[in-house]
Write a protein that holds these residues in place. Sequence first.
Motif, PDB file in Angstrom:
ATOM      1  N   ASP A   3       6.547  -9.013  -9.726  1.00 38.52           N
ATOM      2  CA  ASP A   3       6.562  -8.963  -8.263  1.00 38.52           C
ATOM      3  C   ASP A   3       7.244  -7.652  -7.874  1.00 38.52           C
ATOM      4  O   ASP A   3       8.388  -7.394  -8.282  1.00 38.52           O
ATOM      5  CB  ASP A   3       7.329 -10.164  -7.721  1.00 38.52           C
ATOM      6  N   ILE A   4       6.559  -6.823  -7.105  1.00 44.63           N
ATOM      7  CA  ILE A   4       7.114  -5.507  -6.788  1.00 44.63           C
ATOM      8  C   ILE A   4       7.996  -5.494  -5.540  1.00 44.63           C
ATOM      9  O   ILE A   4       8.746  -4.541  -5.327  1.00 44.63           O
ATOM     10  CB  ILE A   4       6.006  -4.447  -6.661  1.00 44.63           C
ATOM     11  N   THR A  78       0.135  -3.201  -5.500  1.00 39.86           N
ATOM     12  CA  THR A  78       0.808  -2.010  -6.032  1.00 39.86           C
ATOM     13  C   THR A  78       1.670  -1.265  -5.019  1.00 39.86           C
ATOM     14  O   THR A  78       2.350  -0.308  -5.375  1.00 39.86           O
ATOM     15  CB  THR A  78      -0.227  -1.007  -6.579  1.00 39.86           C
ATOM     16  N   SER A  79       1.670  -1.679  -3.754  1.00 34.82           N
ATOM     17  CA  SER A  79       2.482  -0.954  -2.768  1.00 34.82           C
ATOM     18  C   SER A  79       3.099  -1.908  -1.752  1.00 34.82           C
ATOM     19  O   SER A  79       2.593  -2.996  -1.495  1.00 34.82           O
ATOM     20  CB  SER A  79       1.652   0.113  -2.047  1.00 34.82           C
ATOM     21  N   VAL A  80       4.217  -1.448  -1.207  1.00 40.81           N
ATOM     22  CA  VAL A  80       4.962  -2.201  -0.206  1.00 40.81           C
ATOM     23  C   VAL A  80       5.408  -1.210   0.865  1.00 40.81           C
ATOM     24  O   VAL A  80       5.908  -0.132   0.543  1.00 40.81           O
ATOM     25  CB  VAL A  80       6.209  -2.881  -0.827  1.00 40.81           C
ATOM     26  N   THR A 102       5.667   4.013   2.672  1.00 35.97           N
ATOM     27  CA  THR A 102       4.873   3.183   1.773  1.00 35.97           C
ATOM     28  C   THR A 102       5.264   3.547   0.352  1.00 35.97           C
ATOM     29  O   THR A 102       5.237   4.721  -0.027  1.00 35.97           O
ATOM     30  CB  THR A 102       3.366   3.404   2.003  1.00 35.97           C
ATOM     31  N   VAL A 103       5.660   2.548  -0.402  1.00 39.59           N
ATOM     32  CA  VAL A 103       6.204   2.748  -1.739  1.00 39.59           C
ATOM     33  C   VAL A 103       5.232   2.152  -2.754  1.00 39.59           C
ATOM     34  O   VAL A 103       4.904   0.963  -2.681  1.00 39.59           O
ATOM     35  CB  VAL A 103       7.591   2.089  -1.861  1.00 39.59           C
ATOM     36  N   GLU A 111       8.639   0.737 -12.053  1.00 36.08           N
ATOM     37  CA  GLU A 111       9.217   1.935 -11.439  1.00 36.08           C
ATOM     38  C   GLU A 111       8.399   2.381 -10.225  1.00 36.08           C
ATOM     39  O   GLU A 111       7.181   2.262 -10.198  1.00 36.08           O
ATOM     40  CB  GLU A 111       9.263   3.088 -12.439  1.00 36.08           C
ATOM     41  N   VAL A 112       9.111   2.947  -9.257  1.00 38.04           N
ATOM     42  CA  VAL A 112       8.462   3.533  -8.092  1.00 38.04           C
ATOM     43  C   VAL A 112       7.836   4.849  -8.531  1.00 38.04           C
ATOM     44  O   VAL A 112       8.517   5.713  -9.099  1.00 38.04           O
ATOM     45  CB  VAL A 112       9.476   3.760  -6.953  1.00 38.04           C
TER      46      VAL A 112
END
Length: 144
Positions: A3-4, A78-80, A102-103, A111-112
Motif C-alpha cells: 500500500d503506497i 502507483t501515485s498519491v 502528485t507523488v 520508494e518515491v
Amino acid sequence: MRDIVPIVEGLAKALDRDDFDAASCFLSEDCVYDTGGDVVTGRIAIIASYRAASAWAHATFDEVVYESEIDRADVSDTSVAVIYTDRIRKGERWHTHKCRQTVDVDRRSGEVVAIAHDDFEGEAERLNAFFAACGVVRRARPES
C-alpha cells in the motif's frame, strides 16, 4: 505489492515537521522532482530544495506552519496526491497557501520515484500579492 498511501503520507508528514533526514528515507536515489518551474533530480538535491525553501520561509516570516493531507480522491496503484497547506505570518498579516503534489511510488521498492508540483489556480497570484503587501522579496531559485 504494498500500500503506497502510508509511504506518501510518511514523506508528507516528515516535510511538515521539517524533518529532512526522515523525508530523505522515502526518496529513491534518482527520484525526480518537477517543481513546476525546474526539474530537480536525485534524493540529495530534492531534499536540499525542500530544506532551502523552508529555511527561507522561516527566515522571512514571523510564523510558518506546514500541514499536509492525502487527497483520497486521487490515489492510484502507483501515485498519491498530497495537498500541502502553508500558513505564514508577517507581522499581523496571515496568508494560507495551498498546493498539490502528485507523488509516484515504485510499489516493489516502496520508494518515491517522482514528485510533480502543481499550484491551484490563482494561488501563485494571491501569494505574490501577500508578499507585496508585506514588502517581502521572493527568494531566487537556487542554482541546479
